[in-house]
Scaffold this active site. Structure first.
Site, PDB file in Angstrom:
ATOM      1  N   GLY A 155     -32.605  48.483  -7.418  1.00 19.01           N
ATOM      2  CA  GLY A 155     -32.730  47.369  -8.363  1.00 19.01           C
ATOM      3  C   GLY A 155     -34.207  47.130  -8.622  1.00 19.01           C
ATOM      4  N   ARG A 156     -34.576  45.878  -8.854  1.00 16.74           N
ATOM      5  CA  ARG A 156     -35.975  45.574  -9.198  1.00 16.74           C
ATOM      6  C   ARG A 156     -36.938  45.990  -8.087  1.00 16.74           C
ATOM      7  NH1 ARG A 156     -33.146  41.010 -10.427  1.00 16.74           N
ATOM      8  NH2 ARG A 156     -33.171  40.267 -12.581  1.00 16.74           N
ATOM      9  N   ILE A 157     -36.655  45.526  -6.855  1.00 15.92           N
ATOM     10  CA  ILE A 157     -37.605  45.763  -5.758  1.00 15.92           C
ATOM     11  C   ILE A 157     -37.552  47.221  -5.308  1.00 15.92           C
ATOM     12  CG2 ILE A 157     -38.307  45.067  -3.425  1.00 15.92           C
ATOM     13  CD1 ILE A 157     -37.073  42.278  -4.054  1.00 15.92           C
ATOM     14  N   SER A 177     -24.741  51.017  -5.182  1.00 16.41           N
ATOM     15  CA  SER A 177     -23.300  50.819  -4.959  1.00 16.41           C
ATOM     16  C   SER A 177     -22.543  50.917  -6.284  1.00 16.41           C
ATOM     17  CB  SER A 177     -23.048  49.474  -4.302  1.00 16.41           C
ATOM     18  OG  SER A 177     -23.473  48.451  -5.169  1.00 16.41           O
ATOM     19  N   ARG A 239     -31.954  42.444   3.428  1.00 10.07           N
ATOM     20  CA  ARG A 239     -31.242  41.436   4.207  1.00 10.07           C
ATOM     21  C   ARG A 239     -30.863  42.051   5.548  1.00 10.07           C
ATOM     22  NH1 ARG A 239     -33.156  38.039   1.686  1.00 10.07           N
ATOM     23  NH2 ARG A 239     -32.212  36.423   0.414  1.00 10.07           N
ATOM     24  N   GLU A 268     -30.998  35.777  11.804  1.00  5.11           N
ATOM     25  CA  GLU A 268     -32.325  35.131  11.812  1.00  5.11           C
ATOM     26  C   GLU A 268     -32.202  33.698  12.278  1.00  5.11           C
ATOM     27  OE1 GLU A 268     -34.222  35.675   8.006  1.00  5.11           O
ATOM     28  OE2 GLU A 268     -33.995  37.839   8.123  1.00  5.11           O
ATOM     29  N   HIS A 286     -39.750  37.866   8.300  1.00 10.52           N
ATOM     30  CA  HIS A 286     -39.239  37.636   6.931  1.00 10.52           C
ATOM     31  C   HIS A 286     -40.337  37.103   5.987  1.00 10.52           C
ATOM     32  CE1 HIS A 286     -35.271  36.844   4.592  1.00 10.52           C
ATOM     33  NE2 HIS A 286     -36.257  37.166   3.767  1.00 10.52           N
ATOM     34  N   GLY A 288     -41.510  38.991   3.177  1.00  4.74           N
ATOM     35  CA  GLY A 288     -41.595  39.863   1.997  1.00  4.74           C
ATOM     36  C   GLY A 288     -42.299  39.223   0.821  1.00  4.74           C
TER      37      GLY A 288
HETATM   38  C1  GLV Z   1     -36.189  36.504   0.301  1.00  3.23           C
HETATM   39  O1  GLV Z   1     -35.658  37.087   1.186  1.00  3.23           O
HETATM   40  C2  GLV Z   1     -35.613  36.341  -1.007  1.00  3.23           C
HETATM   41  O2  GLV Z   1     -34.450  36.691  -1.207  1.00  3.23           O
HETATM   42  O3  GLV Z   1     -36.323  35.828  -1.887  1.00  3.23           O
END
Ligand code: GLV
Length: 327
Positions: A155-157, A177, A239, A268, A286, A288
Site C-alpha cells: 500500500g502507501r507505506i 492480500s 501492526r 503493546e 512504536h 514509526g
Molecule cells: C501508527 O501505528 C498508525 O497507524 O498511524
C-alpha cells in the site's frame, strides 16, 4: 454554542489550536491513554472525538456517546475502529494516511540496517569498553545491496519503503492480500507480485506493511518461519499481531531466521519474553510516525477531519464515505 470535543491523548499544539477556534476542547493531559471507563464517561456529552490506537471505537463506545457526530483517528491504521458499526449508525470516521508515509518507511529502513549490520548490539560493545581492536572475523553482518526485498502489503507505506531501495539495487517482490498489482513498483523497480508463500521463501528481507485484519493476524507463525531463509531478516513497522510473537522468539532462537527489527508488538506495550535477550533483534517502542513534522501534520489532519465532520461535511480522509451518500 461551540460543540464539545474530546482529544483522548495530548497531540501537537497545531491540531489543538485549529479545534480551539470552533470547539470547546477537553484534552487528556496525562501522559497515558484513558482507561475504558474514563473514555466512556468522557464521551457522554461530546459531539466529536480525536482518539488514538489504544481507544477501542466500537458499539459500546458509540452507545456511550449519543451526541457523537464524528470520530477522527490519530493514526493511519484503524483496526481499533469498528467501521461497519460506525457506518450503520451513520457516524463518519477518519484516519491520517499519507502524512506519515515517509517517516514510517524511513523507520523500516532504520530497523533493516540496524539488524543487518548489528548496529545496536555493536554500539553496546563500544559503550561497555569491550572492543579490543579490529579483527577480520569480528562482528560480521549481512549485505543489503543486491539482496531480495519482500514487501508484505504494498500500500502507501509498503510502496514508499520499496521505492527507497532503489539505490541499493535490490530485486523487489511483493504480496497483496487483494492480489492487486502495484504498477508503480513494477514500473519503477521491475518488482513482481508473488504469492505470500513465494515471498516468504525468496526474500532476504521481509518488511511488513499489511493492515491488521482477521485474515492477516499471525501471518507470520511457525509454519511461515519454516519456509523462510535461515538468513532472512524480518522487519515490522505495521501492526504487532501480524506476527505470532512467541513463534518469532522460537524462530530466532532456533536459527530459523536470522534477525528481526520490530517497532510494533502483539500485545503493546508488552513484548514477548525472550525478545529482549536475543542479540539479533532491534526493538523500538512504536515510533514509526514519530518525527516532529509528521506528528504535527497528523494533528492538523485529524483536527481538520473532525471540524469537517462537525459541519456534517465529508472529511478529507474518510473511512466510511458512504455515510455521506445515504441522503
Ligand atoms: C501508527 O501505528 C498508525 O497507524 O498511524
Amino acid at each position: 454554542m461551540k460543540p464539545k470535543v474530546l482529544v483522548t491523548r495530548m497531540i501537537p499544539r497545531a491540531g489543538i489550536e485549529l479545534l480551539d477556534t470552533y470547539c470547546e476542547v477537553e484534552i487528556n493531559n496525562e501522559d497515558r491513554s484513558l482507561s475504558r471507563v474514563e473514555l466512556l464517561e468522557k464521551v457522554r456529552n461530546k459531539a466529536g472525538v480525536i482518539g488514538v490506537m489504544a481507544d477501542r471505537i466500537d458499539g459500546e463506545f458509540f452507545d456511550a456517546a449519543p451526541q457523537l457526530r464524528g470520530y477522527a483517528n490519530y493514526a493511519v491504521g484503524y483496526d481499533n475502529i469498528d467501521v461497519p458499526e460506525a457506518t450503520k449508525r451513520r457516524i463518519p470516521v477518519s484516519n491520517t494516511p499519507d502524512v506519515l508515509t515517509g517517516a514510517t518507511a524511513e523507520l523500516a529502513w532504520a530497523l533493516l540496517f540496524a539488524v543487518a549490520r548489528r548496529v545496536v548490539e555493536l554500539d553496546a560493545v563500544m559503550r561497555s569498553g569491550q572492543w579490543s581492536g579490529w579483527g577480520p572475523l569480528q562482528f560480521l553482518g549481512a549485505d543489503v545491496c543486491g539482496n531480495t526485498l519482500g514487501i508484505v502489503g504494498a500500500g502507501r507505506i509498503g510502496t514508499a519503503m520499496a521505492l527507497m531501495s532503489k539505490g541499493f539495487r535490490m530485486p523487489v517482490i511483493y504480496s497483496n492480500s487483494s492480489g492487486r498489482r502495484n504498477e508503480v513498483l513494477e514500473k519503477e523497480l521491475g518488482a513482481s507480485l508473488v504469492s505470500f508463500g513465494e515471498l516468504s521463501e525468496r526474500s532476504d528481507y521481509v518488511s511488513l506493511h499489511a493492515p491488521l485484519t482477521p485474515q492477516s493476524r499471525h501471518l507470520f507463525n511457525t509454519t511461515t518461519f519454516a519456509r523462510m531463509k535461515k538468513t532472512a531478516i524480518l522487519i515490522n513497522t505495521g501492526r504487532g499481531p501480524l506476527i505470532k510473537e512467541d513463534d518469532l522468539v522460537q524462530a530466532l532462537e532456533n536459527g530459523q531466521i536470522s534477525g528481526a527489527g520490530l517497532d510494533v508488538y502483539e500485545f503493546e506495550p508488552r513484548m514477548a519474553e525472550g525478545l529482549a535477550v536475543l542479540p539479533n533483534t532491534v526493538l523500538l517502542p512504536h515510533v514509526g510516525s514519530a518525527t516532529e513534522k509528521t506528528r504535527t501534520n497528523m494533528a492538523t489532519l485529524a483536527a481538520r477531519n473532525l471540524l469537517a465532520m462537525l459541519r456534517d461535511e465529508r472529511p478529507g480522509t474518510c473511512l466510511n464515505p458512504e455515510v455521506f451518500e445515504q441522503g
